[in-house]
Design an enzyme around this catalytic site. Structure first.
Site, PDB file in Angstrom:
ATOM      1  N   PHE A 111      71.761  50.671  46.797  1.00 30.57           N
ATOM      2  CA  PHE A 111      72.694  51.575  47.474  1.00 30.57           C
ATOM      3  C   PHE A 111      71.989  52.677  48.246  1.00 30.57           C
ATOM      4  O   PHE A 111      72.548  53.271  49.169  1.00 30.57           O
ATOM      5  CB  PHE A 111      73.681  52.176  46.458  1.00 30.57           C
ATOM      6  CG  PHE A 111      73.158  53.346  45.664  1.00 30.57           C
ATOM      7  CD1 PHE A 111      73.495  54.648  46.010  1.00 30.57           C
ATOM      8  CD2 PHE A 111      72.338  53.144  44.557  1.00 30.57           C
ATOM      9  CE1 PHE A 111      73.032  55.731  45.276  1.00 30.57           C
ATOM     10  CE2 PHE A 111      71.879  54.219  43.817  1.00 30.57           C
ATOM     11  CZ  PHE A 111      72.213  55.516  44.175  1.00 30.57           C
ATOM     12  N   LYS A 112      70.730  52.940  47.904  1.00 34.13           N
ATOM     13  CA  LYS A 112      69.994  53.997  48.602  1.00 34.13           C
ATOM     14  C   LYS A 112      69.844  53.702  50.101  1.00 34.13           C
ATOM     15  O   LYS A 112      69.634  54.613  50.898  1.00 34.13           O
ATOM     16  CB  LYS A 112      68.606  54.169  47.979  1.00 34.13           C
ATOM     17  CG  LYS A 112      68.595  54.357  46.455  1.00 34.13           C
ATOM     18  CD  LYS A 112      69.177  55.677  46.039  1.00 34.13           C
ATOM     19  CE  LYS A 112      69.233  55.833  44.527  1.00 34.13           C
ATOM     20  NZ  LYS A 112      67.952  56.051  43.887  1.00 34.13           N
ATOM     21  N   ASP A 113      69.951  52.421  50.489  1.00 34.68           N
ATOM     22  CA  ASP A 113      69.829  52.071  51.906  1.00 34.68           C
ATOM     23  C   ASP A 113      70.908  52.735  52.753  1.00 34.68           C
ATOM     24  O   ASP A 113      70.680  53.033  53.927  1.00 34.68           O
ATOM     25  CB  ASP A 113      69.923  50.552  52.090  1.00 34.68           C
ATOM     26  CG  ASP A 113      68.678  49.819  51.612  1.00 34.68           C
ATOM     27  OD1 ASP A 113      67.570  50.346  51.798  1.00 34.68           O
ATOM     28  OD2 ASP A 113      68.816  48.713  51.049  1.00 34.68           O
ATOM     29  N   LEU A 116      69.432  56.239  53.319  1.00 35.53           N
ATOM     30  CA  LEU A 116      68.066  56.375  53.809  1.00 35.53           C
ATOM     31  C   LEU A 116      67.803  55.642  55.110  1.00 35.53           C
ATOM     32  O   LEU A 116      66.916  56.046  55.875  1.00 35.53           O
ATOM     33  CB  LEU A 116      67.088  55.964  52.711  1.00 35.53           C
ATOM     34  CG  LEU A 116      67.032  57.025  51.607  1.00 35.53           C
ATOM     35  CD1 LEU A 116      66.381  56.489  50.339  1.00 35.53           C
ATOM     36  CD2 LEU A 116      66.290  58.267  52.086  1.00 35.53           C
ATOM     37  N   THR A 144      65.009  54.579  45.363  1.00 37.65           N
ATOM     38  CA  THR A 144      64.914  55.531  46.462  1.00 37.65           C
ATOM     39  C   THR A 144      63.640  55.302  47.271  1.00 37.65           C
ATOM     40  O   THR A 144      63.655  55.357  48.499  1.00 37.65           O
ATOM     41  CB  THR A 144      64.932  56.978  45.933  1.00 37.65           C
ATOM     42  OG1 THR A 144      66.211  57.254  45.364  1.00 37.65           O
ATOM     43  CG2 THR A 144      64.673  57.978  47.050  1.00 37.65           C
TER      44      THR A 144
END
Length: 466
Positions: A111-113, A116, A144
């Site tokens: 989900f960090k995509d 970021l 992350t």
């Protein structure tokens, strides 16, 4: 739109400056001075929008003219062009009114995509406009780091340094970071745990004199406001898909550093009718203990099958405390100093009542996590990663109303955590997606460092490109 510190003593900043600043000078975290609110009619008018168009609707009030609309749209569009699924964040039904929101369709399967990829493009835009070069520094418990590296690997004006706890991330997580060999990318395996990594990052931000003249540190951890802002979008996207704003929705969120569920809290305040927010934790359960028994006390960190949640100090909880204490910066400064010195924090009765009205919470052991993966697979043939499994079970245990759609955030692809999956499903050896099939054979490059601030600063200063 101005941004203020949770500790009340730093100057208010505009959007571009807050993206580049990370921690405030008083040690606090930046939050919007005022929060945009959307009416029922406005949210209803967004039904049917694609993810990119919805992201522009949600994000643009926070930018408030700092970036022209056409440029902001281009940044958003390019950020989500790298996702493998046309829906960007597809929903899968796993039970009666129970849904999994797949937030792992981006380039690093986590989900960090969402935040970021956006932050990398945003930095590229701001730095090119300012003709400025920066050093990105971040700590990761697994996901992350790879998402930040993927977002910044092609940024001409960025040198990126990512710390991960040595031998405490999965092999897939490690290799996603260490197999990126661009000259501006530096991976550091710190001999400590995630909290040690996070502490060194915070200490580096507080004294940046080790950097060359004209350089500054930029945060990619969720202390960076732009990350929280980008994550608000998928709450609206999922809610609209399941009938909001005409009906309420609920969310269960695997929670480590509190950034993801804080974005859900903000979505609720901005007008999305969220009936329940569930904090789902593993054995590192400081947040569950805080909500359930007012026990926000640091305990020794435990290594688990859900390593991205192996966090004892949840940095973004300070942003939540700021609202729970009626945005009293001086009081938050006192609370955070007390926690730093004693390792314990207890909420005032009024703040605790507010927290309990906003959040449910639940904790799962490794054994329970494996059992959930097995149960869901046997009943639906859907494979959960261990973090998502914790979210699903927390939802099932705390759910107040089965007529309200419960949306469980799937924070990672199961192939990133084969150890847990293999324990749960005999034939379960989750394959990596096609674009990563050769990951375990790629060359790696990383540096093992002691848990020592001077060693970290020396390594960074000697590896910054001219």
């Amino acid at each position: 739109m101005k941004y203020i510190s949770t500790r009340g003593a730093a100057l208010a900043l505009g959007f571009e400056d807050v993206v580049l600043t990370g921690l405030a000078t008083d040690g606090g975290l930046y939050v919007p001075e005022t929060l945009p609110e959307f009416s029922h009619a406005e949210i209803a008018s967004w039904a049917g929008l694609g993810y990119r168009d919805l992201a522009f609707k949600v994000i643009s009030p926070f930018v408030a003219g700092a970036i022209p609309d056409a440029d902001l749209k281009r940044i958003i569009d390019s950020s989500y062009d790298t996702f493998r699924h046309q829906a960007i964040a597809p929903l899968v039904q796993t039970g009666h009114n129970e849904w999994v929101l797949e937030l792992f369709q981006g380039p690093t399967l986590a989900f960090k995509d969402f935040a970021l990829q956006f932050l990398g493009n945003l930095l590229d835009y701001i730095l090119a406009k300012r003709q400025q070069k920066v050093v990105v520094l971040g700590a990761t418990s697994g996901d992350t780091g790879s998402a930040a590296i993927e977002g910044c690997r092609r940024c001409e004006n960025v040198d990126i340094f990512i710390l991960h706890p040595y031998q405490r991330v999965s092999e897939v997580q490690r290799r996603q970071m260490t197999s990126v060999l661009e000259p501006n990318v530096h991976n550091i395996a710190l001999q400590g745990n995630f909290d040690d990594c996070q502490n060194l990052v915070k200490a580096s931000f507080s004294d940046q004199s080790f950097l060359p003249a004209g350089r500054q540190l930029v945060a990619v951890n969720s202390i960076n406001w732009a990350r929280i802002m980008a994550q608000i979008v998928y709450y609206f996207y999922a809610g609209l898909a399941l009938g909001a704003p005409h009906r309420p929705v609920a969310f269960s969120v695997p929670t480590g550093n509190f950034g993801d569920i804080f974005a859900g809290y903000l979505a609720k305040r901005m007008g999305l009718p969220i009936d329940q927010l569930v904090i789902a934790t593993n054995s590192n359960d400081i947040l569950h203990r805080c909500i359930s028994s007012n026990d926000h006390t640091k305990k020794p960190l435990q290594h688990s099958l859900s390593p991205s949640m192996d966090i004892m100090v949840s940095s973004n909880f300070e942003r939540m405390l700021f609202d729970l204490y009626d945005r009293d910066g001086a009081q938050i400064n006192s609370l955070m100093n007390e926690f730093k010195n004693s390792g314990a924090l207890h909420l005032a009765p009024a703040a605790l009542d507010k927290a309990r009205a906003l959040f449910s919470s639940y904790r799962l052991s490794d054994e329970e996590t494996v059992a959930v993966i097995k149960d869901v697979y046997e009943n639906t043939e859907y494979l959960l990663d261990p973090h998502t499994a914790i979210g699903v079970q927390a939802a099932r245990k705390t759910r107040r109303d089965t007529s309200t759609p419960m949306i469980c955030l799937a924070t990672a692809h199961p192939a990133k955590f084969p150890e847990a999956v293999k324990q749960a499903v005999a034939e379960g050896d989750p394959a990596l997606p096609h674009h990563m099939r050769d990951l375990l054979a790629r060359d790696e490059r990383y540096q093992v460092l002691a848990n020592d601030l001077s060693s970290l600063k020396s390594f960074i200063s000697s590896n910054i490109r001219a």
